[in-house]
Design a protein around this motif. Structure first.
Motif, PDB file in Angstrom:
ATOM      1  N   PHE A  46      13.830   3.542  -0.654  1.00 33.98           N
ATOM      2  CA  PHE A  46      13.636   3.528   0.794  1.00 33.98           C
ATOM      3  C   PHE A  46      14.467   4.630   1.436  1.00 33.98           C
ATOM      4  O   PHE A  46      15.355   5.201   0.816  1.00 33.98           O
ATOM      5  N   SER A  47      14.157   4.902   2.687  1.00 33.14           N
ATOM      6  CA  SER A  47      14.910   5.917   3.433  1.00 33.14           C
ATOM      7  C   SER A  47      15.129   5.427   4.848  1.00 33.14           C
ATOM      8  O   SER A  47      14.508   4.477   5.307  1.00 33.14           O
ATOM      9  N   SER A  48      15.992   6.113   5.554  1.00 33.54           N
ATOM     10  CA  SER A  48      16.274   5.740   6.940  1.00 33.54           C
ATOM     11  C   SER A  48      15.029   5.926   7.806  1.00 33.54           C
ATOM     12  O   SER A  48      14.844   5.230   8.799  1.00 33.54           O
ATOM     13  N   ILE A  49      14.134   6.841   7.426  1.00 29.96           N
ATOM     14  CA  ILE A  49      12.891   7.052   8.187  1.00 29.96           C
ATOM     15  C   ILE A  49      12.021   5.801   8.096  1.00 29.96           C
ATOM     16  O   ILE A  49      11.485   5.332   9.107  1.00 29.96           O
ATOM     17  N   ASN A  50      11.887   5.231   6.891  1.00 28.07           N
ATOM     18  CA  ASN A  50      11.111   3.988   6.730  1.00 28.07           C
ATOM     19  C   ASN A  50      11.674   2.893   7.615  1.00 28.07           C
ATOM     20  O   ASN A  50      10.933   2.162   8.274  1.00 28.07           O
ATOM     21  N   GLU A  51      12.975   2.759   7.622  1.00 25.05           N
ATOM     22  CA  GLU A  51      13.613   1.709   8.408  1.00 25.05           C
ATOM     23  C   GLU A  51      13.431   1.947   9.904  1.00 25.05           C
ATOM     24  O   GLU A  51      13.256   1.013  10.667  1.00 25.05           O
ATOM     25  N   PHE A  52      13.454   3.209  10.330  1.00 30.96           N
ATOM     26  CA  PHE A  52      13.253   3.536  11.743  1.00 30.96           C
ATOM     27  C   PHE A  52      11.876   3.073  12.208  1.00 30.96           C
ATOM     28  O   PHE A  52      11.744   2.381  13.209  1.00 30.96           O
ATOM     29  N   GLY A  73       7.662  -1.421   6.027  1.00 31.61           N
ATOM     30  CA  GLY A  73       8.320  -0.484   5.128  1.00 31.61           C
ATOM     31  C   GLY A  73       9.241  -1.152   4.130  1.00 31.61           C
ATOM     32  O   GLY A  73       9.568  -0.568   3.119  1.00 31.61           O
ATOM     33  N   THR A  74       9.695  -2.335   4.394  1.00 28.03           N
ATOM     34  CA  THR A  74      10.595  -2.988   3.450  1.00 28.03           C
ATOM     35  C   THR A  74      10.096  -4.324   2.955  1.00 28.03           C
ATOM     36  O   THR A  74       9.920  -4.499   1.764  1.00 28.03           O
ATOM     37  N   GLU A  75       9.854  -5.245   3.846  1.00 22.07           N
ATOM     38  CA  GLU A  75       9.566  -6.613   3.415  1.00 22.07           C
ATOM     39  C   GLU A  75       8.342  -6.729   2.527  1.00 22.07           C
ATOM     40  O   GLU A  75       8.390  -7.389   1.498  1.00 22.07           O
ATOM     41  N   SER A  76       7.239  -6.082   2.897  1.00 17.70           N
ATOM     42  CA  SER A  76       6.040  -6.189   2.058  1.00 17.70           C
ATOM     43  C   SER A  76       6.262  -5.508   0.712  1.00 17.70           C
ATOM     44  O   SER A  76       5.780  -5.985  -0.317  1.00 17.70           O
ATOM     45  N   HIS A  77       7.017  -4.404   0.720  1.00 13.60           N
ATOM     46  CA  HIS A  77       7.321  -3.738  -0.547  1.00 13.60           C
ATOM     47  C   HIS A  77       8.233  -4.601  -1.413  1.00 13.60           C
ATOM     48  O   HIS A  77       8.077  -4.654  -2.635  1.00 13.60           O
ATOM     49  N   LEU A  78       9.165  -5.274  -0.790  1.00 18.50           N
ATOM     50  CA  LEU A  78      10.071  -6.138  -1.555  1.00 18.50           C
ATOM     51  C   LEU A  78       9.330  -7.325  -2.164  1.00 18.50           C
ATOM     52  O   LEU A  78       9.622  -7.736  -3.286  1.00 18.50           O
ATOM     53  N   VAL A  79       8.365  -7.867  -1.430  1.00 14.22           N
ATOM     54  CA  VAL A  79       7.547  -8.962  -1.975  1.00 14.22           C
ATOM     55  C   VAL A  79       6.784  -8.464  -3.195  1.00 14.22           C
ATOM     56  O   VAL A  79       6.751  -9.119  -4.239  1.00 14.22           O
ATOM     57  N   ARG A  80       6.175  -7.286  -3.073  1.00 16.03           N
ATOM     58  CA  ARG A  80       5.448  -6.714  -4.213  1.00 16.03           C
ATOM     59  C   ARG A  80       6.382  -6.421  -5.381  1.00 16.03           C
ATOM     60  O   ARG A  80       6.009  -6.624  -6.537  1.00 16.03           O
ATOM     61  N   CYS A  81       7.579  -5.946  -5.085  1.00 14.86           N
ATOM     62  CA  CYS A  81       8.557  -5.675  -6.148  1.00 14.86           C
ATOM     63  C   CYS A  81       8.956  -6.964  -6.857  1.00 14.86           C
ATOM     64  O   CYS A  81       9.088  -6.987  -8.089  1.00 14.86           O
ATOM     65  N   ARG A  82       9.158  -8.036  -6.101  1.00 12.02           N
ATOM     66  CA  ARG A  82       9.512  -9.314  -6.725  1.00 12.02           C
ATOM     67  C   ARG A  82       8.369  -9.805  -7.612  1.00 12.02           C
ATOM     68  O   ARG A  82       8.593 -10.242  -8.743  1.00 12.02           O
ATOM     69  N   GLU A  83       7.132  -9.713  -7.108  1.00 10.63           N
ATOM     70  CA  GLU A  83       5.972 -10.117  -7.902  1.00 10.63           C
ATOM     71  C   GLU A  83       5.855  -9.277  -9.174  1.00 10.63           C
ATOM     72  O   GLU A  83       5.533  -9.789 -10.240  1.00 10.63           O
ATOM     73  N   GLU A  84       6.125  -7.978  -9.063  1.00  6.44           N
ATOM     74  CA  GLU A  84       6.064  -7.087 -10.219  1.00  6.44           C
ATOM     75  C   GLU A  84       7.154  -7.440 -11.238  1.00  6.44           C
ATOM     76  O   GLU A  84       6.908  -7.441 -12.447  1.00  6.44           O
ATOM     77  N   ALA A  85       8.354  -7.754 -10.758  1.00  7.42           N
ATOM     78  CA  ALA A  85       9.443  -8.140 -11.662  1.00  7.42           C
ATOM     79  C   ALA A  85       9.084  -9.422 -12.415  1.00  7.42           C
ATOM     80  O   ALA A  85       9.299  -9.524 -13.628  1.00  7.42           O
ATOM     81  N   LEU A  86       8.498 -10.400 -11.714  1.00  5.56           N
ATOM     82  CA  LEU A  86       8.090 -11.652 -12.366  1.00  5.56           C
ATOM     83  C   LEU A  86       6.923 -11.419 -13.332  1.00  5.56           C
ATOM     84  O   LEU A  86       6.858 -12.041 -14.397  1.00  5.56           O
ATOM     85  N   LYS A  87       6.025 -10.513 -12.979  1.00 14.31           N
ATOM     86  CA  LYS A  87       4.910 -10.166 -13.871  1.00 14.31           C
ATOM     87  C   LYS A  87       5.445  -9.554 -15.172  1.00 14.31           C
ATOM     88  O   LYS A  87       4.998  -9.896 -16.264  1.00 14.31           O
ATOM     89  N   SER A 100      11.631  -0.680  12.348  1.00 19.12           N
ATOM     90  CA  SER A 100      12.282  -1.296  13.509  1.00 19.12           C
ATOM     91  C   SER A 100      11.398  -1.184  14.749  1.00 19.12           C
ATOM     92  O   SER A 100      11.378  -2.078  15.588  1.00 19.12           O
ATOM     93  N   ILE A 101      10.633  -0.091  14.873  1.00 20.60           N
ATOM     94  CA  ILE A 101       9.691   0.052  15.994  1.00 20.60           C
ATOM     95  C   ILE A 101       8.614  -1.027  15.883  1.00 20.60           C
ATOM     96  O   ILE A 101       8.276  -1.686  16.871  1.00 20.60           O
ATOM     97  N   GLY A 102       8.102  -1.238  14.670  1.00 18.77           N
ATOM     98  CA  GLY A 102       7.088  -2.279  14.455  1.00 18.77           C
ATOM     99  C   GLY A 102       7.610  -3.655  14.816  1.00 18.77           C
ATOM    100  O   GLY A 102       6.909  -4.460  15.422  1.00 18.77           O
ATOM    101  N   ARG A 103       8.863  -3.918  14.470  1.00 19.05           N
ATOM    102  CA  ARG A 103       9.458  -5.218  14.805  1.00 19.05           C
ATOM    103  C   ARG A 103       9.610  -5.367  16.314  1.00 19.05           C
ATOM    104  O   ARG A 103       9.375  -6.435  16.872  1.00 19.05           O
ATOM    105  N   ALA A 104       9.993  -4.287  16.989  1.00 20.79           N
ATOM    106  CA  ALA A 104      10.191  -4.347  18.438  1.00 20.79           C
ATOM    107  C   ALA A 104       8.857  -4.563  19.160  1.00 20.79           C
ATOM    108  O   ALA A 104       8.777  -5.344  20.105  1.00 20.79           O
ATOM    109  N   VAL A 105       7.807  -3.896  18.695  1.00 15.04           N
ATOM    110  CA  VAL A 105       6.498  -3.996  19.350  1.00 15.04           C
ATOM    111  C   VAL A 105       5.819  -5.324  19.004  1.00 15.04           C
ATOM    112  O   VAL A 105       5.344  -6.042  19.869  1.00 15.04           O
TER     113      VAL A 105
END
Length: 171
Positions: A89-95, A111-125, A98-103
């Motif tokens: 990840f990068s600070s640009i993704n987080e920026f 940029g983070t949560e959906s990727h982290l869910v996929r990463c967890r699923e991939e680790a379990l796979k 944060s706009i998406g969360r505000a709107v």
């Protein structure tokens, strides 16, 4: 009376179009089936190829955080198994997140949560795959850990690791 297949019990009919050496029903080669029967192999039971057996194990694999399996008994402990997945990840993704969360007000950062869910699923796979390769029926005591490595440039990597004990079960 036509030839009877020793594998599927199909009786060959004069109108069957399969070659004389092959069962028209199950497509088995008569000579190979007869040879297997002479060796004492149960040809009626489906013989799984290693790839098919792995697929079968994966589809029925039990993965649990509990140290035991209710209604089943651990027959053999095969060892510790793990599966890892990473997300950069990068600070640009987080920026932009944060706009998406505000709107949207949803609290989700694509940029983070959906990727982290996929990463967890991939680790379990990957954990399941490694356990299936050992011949496991289940993985017990599973733990999922998340570790973040950040650099001085606001870029970083999240490593999600799933570990557990691969076992075979009875019952």
């Amino acid at each position: 009376m036509g030839k009877v297949c020793l594998k599927c019990d199909y009786e060959r009919k004069p109108e069957d179009r399969a070659p004389d050496w092959q069962c028209p029903n199950c497509e088995a080669v008569y000579s190979k089936i007869e040879e297997a029967v002479k060796k004492g192999i149960d040809v009626k039971k489906p013989q799984l190829t290693p790839k098919r057996e792995l697929s079968e194990r994966l589809s029925t694999m039990i993965v649990t955080t509990t140290p035991t399996l209710p209604g089943a008994e651990v027959d053999k402990v095969l060892g510790i198994v793990a599966g890892d997945s990473t997300y950069a990840f990068s600070s640009i993704n987080e920026f932009f997140g944060s706009i998406g969360r505000a709107v949207a007000g949803s609290g989700q950062s694509y940029g983070t949560e959906s990727h982290l869910v996929r990463c967890r699923e991939e680790a379990l796979k990957r954990l399941r795959f490694n356990a299936a390769n050992l011949g496991a029926d289940a993985v017990i005591g599973v733990s999922v850990n998340v570790v973040e490595f950040s650099g001085a440039t606001d870029n970083g990597v999240v490593v999600i690791s799933a570990t557990g004990t691969a076992v075979t079960v009875v019952g």
